[in-house]
Design a protein around this motif. Structure first.
Motif, PDB file in Angstrom:
ATOM      1  N   GLY A  69       0.782  -1.227   0.000  1.00 24.16           N
ATOM      2  CA  GLY A  69       0.000   0.000   0.000  1.00 24.16           C
ATOM      3  C   GLY A  69       0.813   1.275   0.000  1.00 24.16           C
ATOM      4  N   HIS A  70       2.108   1.189  -0.293  1.00 24.02           N
ATOM      5  CA  HIS A  70       2.932   2.392  -0.333  1.00 24.02           C
ATOM      6  C   HIS A  70       2.564   3.251  -1.532  1.00 24.02           C
ATOM      7  N   ASN A  71       2.614   4.523  -1.354  1.00 20.16           N
ATOM      8  CA  ASN A  71       2.376   5.461  -2.443  1.00 20.16           C
ATOM      9  C   ASN A  71       3.629   6.279  -2.638  1.00 20.16           C
ATOM     10  N   PRO A  72       3.898   6.869  -3.758  1.00 14.83           N
ATOM     11  CA  PRO A  72       3.081   6.767  -4.967  1.00 14.83           C
ATOM     12  C   PRO A  72       3.420   5.506  -5.750  1.00 14.83           C
ATOM     13  N   THR A  73       2.508   5.145  -6.614  1.00 18.57           N
ATOM     14  CA  THR A  73       2.781   4.047  -7.529  1.00 18.57           C
ATOM     15  C   THR A  73       3.623   4.590  -8.679  1.00 18.57           C
ATOM     16  N   LEU A  74       4.280   3.708  -9.411  1.00 21.94           N
ATOM     17  CA  LEU A  74       5.015   4.123 -10.600  1.00 21.94           C
ATOM     18  C   LEU A  74       4.046   4.130 -11.766  1.00 21.94           C
ATOM     19  N   HIS A  75       3.969   5.224 -12.456  1.00 14.89           N
ATOM     20  CA  HIS A  75       3.095   5.382 -13.618  1.00 14.89           C
ATOM     21  C   HIS A  75       3.991   5.880 -14.743  1.00 14.89           C
ATOM     22  N   ALA A  76       4.167   5.069 -15.791  1.00 16.10           N
ATOM     23  CA  ALA A  76       5.134   5.417 -16.828  1.00 16.10           C
ATOM     24  C   ALA A  76       4.701   4.949 -18.203  1.00 16.10           C
ATOM     25  N   LYS A  77       5.196   5.645 -19.209  1.00 14.82           N
ATOM     26  CA  LYS A  77       5.064   5.206 -20.594  1.00 14.82           C
ATOM     27  C   LYS A  77       6.287   4.343 -20.872  1.00 14.82           C
ATOM     28  N   ALA A  78       6.071   3.167 -21.483  1.00 18.09           N
ATOM     29  CA  ALA A  78       7.166   2.239 -21.730  1.00 18.09           C
ATOM     30  C   ALA A  78       7.041   1.634 -23.119  1.00 18.09           C
ATOM     31  N   LYS A  79       8.148   1.043 -23.574  1.00 14.09           N
ATOM     32  CA  LYS A  79       8.185   0.369 -24.870  1.00 14.09           C
ATOM     33  C   LYS A  79       8.778  -1.019 -24.671  1.00 14.09           C
ATOM     34  N   VAL A  80       8.174  -2.024 -25.312  1.00 11.24           N
ATOM     35  CA  VAL A  80       8.671  -3.397 -25.212  1.00 11.24           C
ATOM     36  C   VAL A  80       9.978  -3.491 -25.999  1.00 11.24           C
ATOM     37  N   ALA A  81      11.068  -3.805 -25.294  1.00 13.50           N
ATOM     38  CA  ALA A  81      12.373  -3.930 -25.925  1.00 13.50           C
ATOM     39  C   ALA A  81      12.660  -5.369 -26.349  1.00 13.50           C
ATOM     40  N   ARG A  82      12.154  -6.338 -25.566  1.00 11.03           N
ATOM     41  CA  ARG A  82      12.367  -7.740 -25.913  1.00 11.03           C
ATOM     42  C   ARG A  82      11.266  -8.597 -25.297  1.00 11.03           C
ATOM     43  N   VAL A  83      11.058  -9.762 -25.896  1.00 13.30           N
ATOM     44  CA  VAL A  83      10.037 -10.709 -25.445  1.00 13.30           C
ATOM     45  C   VAL A  83      10.632 -12.113 -25.496  1.00 13.30           C
ATOM     46  N   SER A  84      10.410 -12.888 -24.441  1.00 16.32           N
ATOM     47  CA  SER A  84      10.785 -14.300 -24.464  1.00 16.32           C
ATOM     48  C   SER A  84       9.678 -15.095 -23.797  1.00 16.32           C
ATOM     49  N   GLY A  85       9.707 -16.398 -23.984  1.00 14.41           N
ATOM     50  CA  GLY A  85       8.696 -17.251 -23.390  1.00 14.41           C
ATOM     51  C   GLY A  85       7.707 -17.758 -24.416  1.00 14.41           C
ATOM     52  N   VAL A  92       8.123 -13.206 -20.679  1.00 15.38           N
ATOM     53  CA  VAL A  92       8.955 -12.272 -19.931  1.00 15.38           C
ATOM     54  C   VAL A  92       9.261 -11.124 -20.880  1.00 15.38           C
ATOM     55  N   LEU A  93       8.875  -9.925 -20.464  1.00 16.39           N
ATOM     56  CA  LEU A  93       9.057  -8.731 -21.287  1.00 16.39           C
ATOM     57  C   LEU A  93      10.133  -7.850 -20.684  1.00 16.39           C
ATOM     58  N   GLY A  94      10.998  -7.335 -21.517  1.00 16.94           N
ATOM     59  CA  GLY A  94      11.931  -6.295 -21.121  1.00 16.94           C
ATOM     60  C   GLY A  94      11.342  -4.983 -21.587  1.00 16.94           C
ATOM     61  N   LEU A  95      10.988  -4.119 -20.648  1.00 17.51           N
ATOM     62  CA  LEU A  95      10.376  -2.836 -20.998  1.00 17.51           C
ATOM     63  C   LEU A  95      11.365  -1.694 -20.759  1.00 17.51           C
ATOM     64  N   GLU A  96      11.436  -0.802 -21.712  1.00 18.85           N
ATOM     65  CA  GLU A  96      12.251   0.419 -21.590  1.00 18.85           C
ATOM     66  C   GLU A  96      11.327   1.539 -21.153  1.00 18.85           C
ATOM     67  N   ILE A  97      11.682   2.236 -20.074  1.00 16.32           N
ATOM     68  CA  ILE A  97      10.880   3.376 -19.624  1.00 16.32           C
ATOM     69  C   ILE A  97      11.170   4.548 -20.550  1.00 16.32           C
ATOM     70  N   VAL A  98      10.118   5.056 -21.187  1.00 12.23           N
ATOM     71  CA  VAL A  98      10.239   6.173 -22.118  1.00 12.23           C
ATOM     72  C   VAL A  98       9.991   7.495 -21.394  1.00 12.23           C
ATOM     73  N   GLU A  99       8.997   7.488 -20.481  1.00 10.59           N
ATOM     74  CA  GLU A  99       8.622   8.717 -19.785  1.00 10.59           C
ATOM     75  C   GLU A  99       7.915   8.368 -18.487  1.00 10.59           C
ATOM     76  N   ILE A 100       8.262   9.061 -17.413  1.00 11.13           N
ATOM     77  CA  ILE A 100       7.556   8.913 -16.145  1.00 11.13           C
ATOM     78  C   ILE A 100       6.353   9.849 -16.194  1.00 11.13           C
ATOM     79  N   LEU A 101       5.168   9.321 -15.899  1.00  4.58           N
ATOM     80  CA  LEU A 101       3.936  10.094 -15.929  1.00  4.58           C
ATOM     81  C   LEU A 101       3.498  10.449 -14.518  1.00  4.58           C
ATOM     82  N   LYS A 102       2.681  11.479 -14.402  1.00  7.88           N
ATOM     83  CA  LYS A 102       2.163  11.872 -13.079  1.00  7.88           C
ATOM     84  C   LYS A 102       0.842  11.251 -12.809  1.00  7.88           C
TER      85      LYS A 102
END
Length: 102
Positions: A69-85, A92-102
Motif C-alpha cells: 500500500g505504499h504510495n506513490p505508484t510508478l506510472h510510466a510510458k514504456a516500450k517493449v524492448a524484448r520478449v521471451s517465453g 517475460v518482457l523487457g520494458l524500456e521506460i520512455v517517460e515517467i507520468l504523473k
C-alpha cells in the motif's frame, strides 16, 4: 570511475532492484488492461512477467503498485524492448521506460 574501470556487473547506467509487484498495462491502441508482475526495476526499465504476448516495439502505459500500500505508484510510458517465453509458460518482457507520468 569510468565504466571501463567498473566490474562487469556494474556496467549498467542504473542498478536493478529485484521486486515482485503487481503491474497493469494499457496498450496505446486498446482499452483493455493487461495484468502482470514486475520482477525487477531500474531507472531505465523493468522486467515483467505476463500471460499476454505483447510484440517488441509496442508502446504501453504501465502502473506498478506496492503490495504493502505504499504510495506513490510508478506510472510510466514504456516500450517493449524484448520478449521471451511462450503461451504455455507465460512471457517475460523487457520494458524500456520512455517517460515517467504523473
Amino acid at each position: 570511475m569510468s565504466s571501463i574501470d567498473k566490474g562487469f556487473s556494474e556496467k549498467r547506467d542504473f542498478i536493478r532492484m529485484k521486486i515482485s509487484a503487481p503491474l497493469s498495462a494499457k496498450l496505446s491502441h486498446d482499452d483493455g488492461v493487461i495484468e502482470g508482475l514486475c520482477r525487477d526495476l531500474s531507472g531505465g526499465g523493468m522486467q515483467v512477467e505476463t500471460k499476454t504476448y505483447i510484440a517488441a516495439e509496442t508502446e504501453l502505459v504501465v502502473e506498478i503498485s506496492s503490495d504493502h500500500g505504499h504510495n506513490p505508484t510508478l506510472h510510466a510510458k514504456a516500450k517493449v524492448a524484448r520478449v521471451s517465453g511462450d503461451s504455455e509458460n507465460g512471457y517475460v518482457l523487457g520494458l524500456e521506460i520512455v517517460e515517467i507520468l504523473k
